[in-house]
Design an enzyme around this catalytic site. Structure first.
Site, short mmCIF file in Angstrom:
data_model
loop_
_atom_site.label_atom_id
_atom_site.label_comp_id
_atom_site.label_asym_id
_atom_site.label_seq_id
_atom_site.Cartn_x
_atom_site.Cartn_y
_atom_site.Cartn_z
N CYS A 224 0.81 -1.22 0.00
CA CYS A 224 0.00 0.00 0.00
C CYS A 224 0.84 1.27 0.00
O CYS A 224 0.29 2.35 -0.21
CB CYS A 224 -0.92 0.00 1.22
SG CYS A 224 -2.09 -1.38 1.25
N HIS A 303 12.51 0.94 5.30
CA HIS A 303 12.26 -0.47 4.97
C HIS A 303 12.76 -1.34 6.12
O HIS A 303 13.93 -1.30 6.49
CB HIS A 303 13.00 -0.84 3.69
CG HIS A 303 12.38 -2.00 2.96
ND1 HIS A 303 12.14 -3.22 3.56
CD2 HIS A 303 11.94 -2.13 1.69
CE1 HIS A 303 11.59 -4.04 2.69
NE2 HIS A 303 11.45 -3.41 1.54
N HIS A 387 -1.81 19.82 7.43
CA HIS A 387 -2.69 18.73 7.02
C HIS A 387 -1.95 17.40 7.07
O HIS A 387 -0.75 17.34 6.76
CB HIS A 387 -3.23 18.98 5.60
CG HIS A 387 -3.85 20.34 5.42
ND1 HIS A 387 -5.08 20.66 5.93
CD2 HIS A 387 -3.38 21.45 4.79
CE1 HIS A 387 -5.36 21.92 5.63
NE2 HIS A 387 -4.35 22.42 4.93
N HIS A 391 -2.50 6.89 5.57
CA HIS A 391 -3.04 5.79 4.77
C HIS A 391 -4.25 5.17 5.45
O HIS A 391 -4.18 4.72 6.61
CB HIS A 391 -1.94 4.73 4.57
CG HIS A 391 -2.45 3.43 4.04
ND1 HIS A 391 -3.21 3.34 2.88
CD2 HIS A 391 -2.33 2.16 4.50
CE1 HIS A 391 -3.51 2.08 2.66
NE2 HIS A 391 -3.00 1.35 3.63
N HIS A 420 -14.33 5.51 5.35
CA HIS A 420 -15.77 5.30 5.43
C HIS A 420 -16.42 5.29 4.05
O HIS A 420 -17.25 4.43 3.74
CB HIS A 420 -16.40 6.40 6.30
CG HIS A 420 -17.88 6.28 6.46
ND1 HIS A 420 -18.79 6.86 5.59
CD2 HIS A 420 -18.64 5.62 7.39
CE1 HIS A 420 -20.01 6.58 5.97
NE2 HIS A 420 -19.96 5.84 7.06
N ASN A 424 -10.45 0.79 2.05
CA ASN A 424 -9.00 0.79 1.86
C ASN A 424 -8.71 0.61 0.38
O ASN A 424 -8.79 -0.50 -0.15
CB ASN A 424 -8.37 -0.33 2.69
CG ASN A 424 -6.85 -0.38 2.54
OD1 ASN A 424 -6.26 0.35 1.75
ND2 ASN A 424 -6.21 -1.25 3.31
#
Length: 496
Positions: A224, A303, A387, A391, A420, A424
């Site tokens: 993702c 990573h 802001h 994710h 909502h 995802n």
């Protein structure tokens, strides 16, 4: 009874002391130089015209010295501007809006689960409990092939979903920017779990008849957070290719990855992942500076793949019956927390004001020298960003980051509402969140945005953008028909 002491942590006076400290430390150089400049100016004004003239005459200038000094200044300026990295602009972006026919209300999802898993009611009950606590709404969408009973995850159906999502996003981007296919110099497509031959990037080139000398890349298996990896790759390419446009397409194809087995760890993604995609136009052309929405400031990648637990916490494998699915381990959130800690350790010095860095340093020294049990100071990242785009991987992810970064409800509103409304959507969720902020009319010139994404491997990647101009509320886009209804209250548990 002794009088109750006031709560000094919420004291108004203490608040102003903190604000004064932040202003003092962040502007220490200015506050130091101003008195010095005033003192020098006062001393110069005290001198008479004859004294100033004699002081000027006492300075002997040699023509060779002047020429050498001028050459040195020009040389240093040339080296500085030549070595300065090119500015990368985000001209505009477009998000895919799934058709209404793909909508999957809770009742439909659970009915399909009962029919598909009719021999395993415990798995159905497990999915229901996950869905009740997921934070998803009634308007999320799944591709047409998943609506069949049983689902039909064929190669043809997967290609159909990819074409629908990617082509729609690309066409919207062309319409918004006026970009022509022949103007694209670099193309990067990221999709983690669907990697056909020819690649998805080749599919885009074929559809829009892009140039034969285009530099195309197809990233798969990167989870993702692959969207920000694509942004980082585009940035590096734009540094070495002047006067170029780069298009990044981020998506996840659901069709071939819908798990139909009984393993609970593999059923979880079925409840969370939904259709989505985004196309982003980046450019290093100076002519795009005036109309570009954002300027890329930083990209930080972390990573944790060297650790075995981190490597296997999100893992594609076969279950006991030979059915392939994505397994999510119970220690996923702990691993994500460690990855986030490493990422913000690198990000902090790049973005935090001096006042926050000084407090962090003093606390660190105090723990090392005086008392190791001192509570570590968590920097206030609200001082660095207006802001936050976190994710939308799930309610637990958003809750954890809100707690660890001490963010307000408004700071995580875009993430919760995206989860909502769209679920995802993997690597593209960050762009739905950014569009939510714009649709609410909250993005102003100079505002800074922090995008944070997590992915298999395990990775935590983040990008910092600075708003280039005041952004008008978009009249189209994924939120155009529902933004007035948001934000909505999302209960802890939705009884199904």
């Amino acid at each position: 009874m002794p009088p109750v002491l006031p709560d000094f942590s919420n004291s108004v006076k203490l608040k102003y002391v903190k604000l004064g400290y932040q202003y003092l430390v962040n502007h220490i150089l200015t506050l130091t130089l101003i008195p010095i400049m005033i003192a020098i100016s006062v001393e110069v004004l005290r001198l008479g015209p004859d004294e100033i003239l004699s002081l000027w005459n006492s300075l002997h200038f040699d023509l060779v010295q002047i020429l050498c000094s001028a050459f040195l200044i020009i040389f240093i300026a040339t080296v500085y501007f030549m070595s300065k990295p090119r500015t990368i602009y985000l001209v505009d972006y477009a998000c895919f809006k799934p058709p209404v026919t793909c909508r999957v209300p809770f009742a439909t999802f659970m009915e399909h689960s009962r029919l598909i898993l009719k021999n395993n009611p415990k798995s159905v009950e497990f999915q229901m409990r996950i869905l009740e606590r997921s934070g998803l709404g009634e308007e999320t969408c799944l591709p047409p092939s998943i609506h069949y009973i049983p689902p039909k995850p064929t190669m043809e159906a997967a290609r159909g979903e990819a074409e629908l999502v990617i082509f729609s996003a690309m066409e919207s981007l062309f319409a918004r920017t006026g970009l022509k296919p022949k103007d694209i110099d670099i193309l990067i497509v990221n999709c983690s779990l669907f990697s056909p031959t020819p690649s998805l990037s080749a599919m885009v080139i074929n559809k829009f008849k892009l140039r034969s000398n285009i530099k195309s890349f197809n990233l798969s298996g990167m989870g993702c957070s692959a969207g920000l990896i694509s942004i980082d790759l585009a940035r590096d390419l734009l540094q070495v290719h002047p006067n170029s446009n780069a298009v990044v397409v981020s998506t996840e194809i659901i069709t071939p990855n819908y798990y139909q087995g009984n393993e609970r760890a593999m059923l979880l993604p079925n409840c969370l992942f939904r259709m989505g995609g985004a196309a982003i136009l980046l450019s290093n052309r100076r002519s795009e500076r005036r109309r570009a929405k954002y300027r890329l400031v930083h990209v930080v990648r972390t990573h944790k793949g060297a650790d075995d637990k981190a490597y296997r916490c999100v893992f594609e494998e076969e279950d006991k019956e030979g059915k392939v699915g994505i397994s999510l381990q119970k220690d996923l959130m702990a691993i994500a927390g460690e990855a986030l800690k490493s990422n913000i350790t690198t990000m902090g010095p790049l973005v935090l004001p001096a006042s926050e860095q000084l407090l962090f340093l003093l606390t660190l020294i105090g723990r090392k020298i005086f008392n190791p049990k001192w509570k570590p100071y968590i920097p206030d990242f609200k001082q660095a960003f207006e802001h936050f785009c976190i994710h939308a991987g799930g309610r637990a992810v958003i809750d954890e980051l809100q707690k660890n970064l001490q963010l307000s409800t408004e700071h995580v509103e875009a993430s919760r509402m995206t989860l909502h409304r769209f679920g995802n959507t993997s690597s593209s969720s960050l762009w739905y969140e950014l569009n939510y902020i714009e649709s609410k009319g909250r993005m102003k010139r100079g505002d800074r945005v922090w995008q944070i994404a997590f992915g298999s491997g395990f990775k935590c990647n983040s990008a910092v953008w600075k708003c280039n101009r005041n952004i008008k509320t978009p009249v189209d886009g994924p939120w155009s028909d529902c933004i007035d209804r948001y934000p909505v209250h999302i209960p802890e548990i939705v009884k199904l």
